[in-house]
Write a protein that holds these residues in place. Structure first.
Motif, mmCIF file in Angstrom:
data_model
loop_
_atom_site.group_PDB
_atom_site.id
_atom_site.type_symbol
_atom_site.label_atom_id
_atom_site.label_comp_id
_atom_site.label_asym_id
_atom_site.label_seq_id
_atom_site.Cartn_x
_atom_site.Cartn_y
_atom_site.Cartn_z
ATOM 1 N N TYR A 289 -7.326 1.475 -10.827
ATOM 2 C CA TYR A 289 -6.412 2.485 -11.371
ATOM 3 C C TYR A 289 -6.266 3.638 -10.383
ATOM 4 N N GLY A 290 -7.396 4.200 -9.949
ATOM 5 C CA GLY A 290 -7.351 5.349 -9.050
ATOM 6 C C GLY A 290 -6.716 5.026 -7.718
ATOM 7 N N PHE A 291 -7.031 3.856 -7.171
ATOM 8 C CA PHE A 291 -6.467 3.474 -5.880
ATOM 9 C C PHE A 291 -4.969 3.241 -5.994
ATOM 10 N N LEU A 292 -4.539 2.512 -7.020
ATOM 11 C CA LEU A 292 -3.118 2.223 -7.197
ATOM 12 C C LEU A 292 -2.321 3.484 -7.528
ATOM 13 N N LEU A 293 -2.930 4.381 -8.296
ATOM 14 C CA LEU A 293 -2.266 5.656 -8.581
ATOM 15 C C LEU A 293 -2.070 6.440 -7.288
ATOM 16 N N SER A 294 -3.088 6.437 -6.440
ATOM 17 C CA SER A 294 -3.003 7.133 -5.154
ATOM 18 C C SER A 294 -1.934 6.512 -4.262
ATOM 19 N N ILE A 295 -1.866 5.181 -4.248
ATOM 20 C CA ILE A 295 -0.847 4.494 -3.453
ATOM 21 C C ILE A 295 0.545 4.845 -3.973
ATOM 22 N N GLY A 296 0.665 4.932 -5.300
ATOM 23 C CA GLY A 296 1.946 5.327 -5.887
ATOM 24 C C GLY A 296 2.363 6.715 -5.435
ATOM 25 N N VAL A 297 1.407 7.638 -5.400
ATOM 26 C CA VAL A 297 1.687 8.999 -4.923
ATOM 27 C C VAL A 297 2.110 8.959 -3.458
ATOM 28 N N LEU A 298 1.384 8.189 -2.650
ATOM 29 C CA LEU A 298 1.661 8.103 -1.222
ATOM 30 C C LEU A 298 3.057 7.532 -0.962
ATOM 31 N N ILE A 299 3.408 6.472 -1.679
ATOM 32 C CA ILE A 299 4.730 5.860 -1.495
ATOM 33 C C ILE A 299 5.838 6.842 -1.872
ATOM 34 N N SER A 300 5.622 7.594 -2.962
ATOM 35 C CA SER A 300 6.636 8.558 -3.401
ATOM 36 C C SER A 300 6.845 9.654 -2.361
ATOM 37 N N PHE A 301 5.791 10.007 -1.616
ATOM 38 C CA PHE A 301 5.922 11.019 -0.554
ATOM 39 C C PHE A 301 6.674 10.452 0.642
ATOM 40 N N LEU A 302 6.373 9.200 0.972
ATOM 41 C CA LEU A 302 6.934 8.598 2.176
ATOM 42 C C LEU A 302 8.393 8.178 2.013
ATOM 43 N N PHE A 303 8.742 7.787 0.773
ATOM 44 C CA PHE A 303 10.097 7.293 0.549
ATOM 45 C C PHE A 303 10.838 8.117 -0.497
#
Length: 303
Positions: A289-303
């Protein structure tokens, strides 16, 4: 019993002593706090690395203190489930385990000095409080682990405060976004502790502990764990309205099968060995959960 373990089994003994399945409680908050900070500043990689290593060392040391003090109070035996077993099964001297825990704290303290020098010396005070909680969790005259507040303490300090520190040392400030993102992680890290207490409820009760699982019973404790999972996943909808809000945050839902497995694994089970898979699934829920949530945040910043 207190004999030095053989060289060929040494690494495995110390690895198990650190209870690796619990280390995600340190990894996830640091990773998430740092990713959230990326929205506001260029990340300081050495600072992130120091924070990650220090947090992992504090978590591992906390587990070692747990092993030492539970042994000293006569709670751990060769048949105990869920412990590293370095003392009762592998013949490691109790003093060696205690010294190793303090050594880990010492290294974390040195890393903390670097973190403070680069960011703020106020971080040192907060870090010392976290370390004190790690020691007092099973040490001291009234260990936190023996009370109904173990879940709250572990969830807030490991799940919440570590996120705040990781964010602050990168940005120099705190925001409502980081506080809101900490809510589900606080619940899930506390859930790891609750799962452990559900598994050990009978033995803990016999030893005089008064954990939440003991006070409310097995079935209600499982319901509390399930409620924590439900709130954590529902909270993603709240996070959509933050600065880091994005539909990518729903990537965290790919971890939901682990949460379901955890709850099913506890229902109707009575012996600790039967509940070990559920305990593992609870820790994995926090990790994914924590890792995927973090990846979701990262993707939203990058794209």
């Amino acid at each position: 019993m207190n004999q030095t373990p053989s060289a060929d089994s040494g690494f495995q003994i110390w690895w198990q002593l650190m209870r690796p399945h619990t280390l995600t409680a340190a990894f996830v908050p640091v990773f998430l706090g740092t990713v959230l900070a990326a929205q506001y500043t260029d990340l300081d990689v050495p600072l992130f690395s120091a924070m990650m290593i220090a947090s992992l060392l504090i978590q591992a040391a906390t587990n070692m203190f747990n092993e030492y003090f539970d042994f000293k109070r006569g709670l751990d035996t060769e048949k105990s489930i869920g412990i590293g077993g370095a003392i009762v099964r592998n013949g490691v001297k109790p003093k060696t385990v205690l010294n190793m825990a303090f050594a880990f704290f010492g290294i974390a303290l040195l890393l903390g000095l670097y973190i403070c020098a680069v960011s703020s010396w106020w971080i040192g005070l907060v870090g010392l409080v976290c370390m004190a909680v790690g020691y007092l969790y099973t040490g001291g005259p009234l260990p936190i682990a023996y009370t109904p507040f173990g879940e709250a303490a572990s969830g807030f300090f490991m799940g919440g405060v570590i996120i705040y520190i990781s964010f602050f040392i990168q940005t120099g400030f705190l925001s409502w976004t980081v506080f809101l993102f900490s809510v589900p992680i606080i619940l899930l890290v506390g859930g790891i502790n609750l799962a452990n207490n559900i598994r050990d409820r009978i033995g803990d009760k016999e030893s005089g502990r008064k954990t939440l699982a003991i006070l409310i019973g097995h079935e209600r404790a499982v319901l509390v764990l399930a409620a924590s999972f439900v709130i954590a996943y529902a909270w993603v909808a709240v996070l959509l309205f933050t600065d880091a809000g994005s539909l990518w945050l729903f990537l965290s839902f790919f971890s939901i099968l682990k949460a379901i497995k955890a709850i099913k694994g506890f229902k109707g089970k009575t012996s600790p060995i039967q509940m070990m898979p559920a305990m593992k699934a609870t820790a994995q829920t926090n990790t994914f959960y924590g890792f995927l949530l973090s990846i979701g945040v990262l993707i939203s910043f990058l794209f």
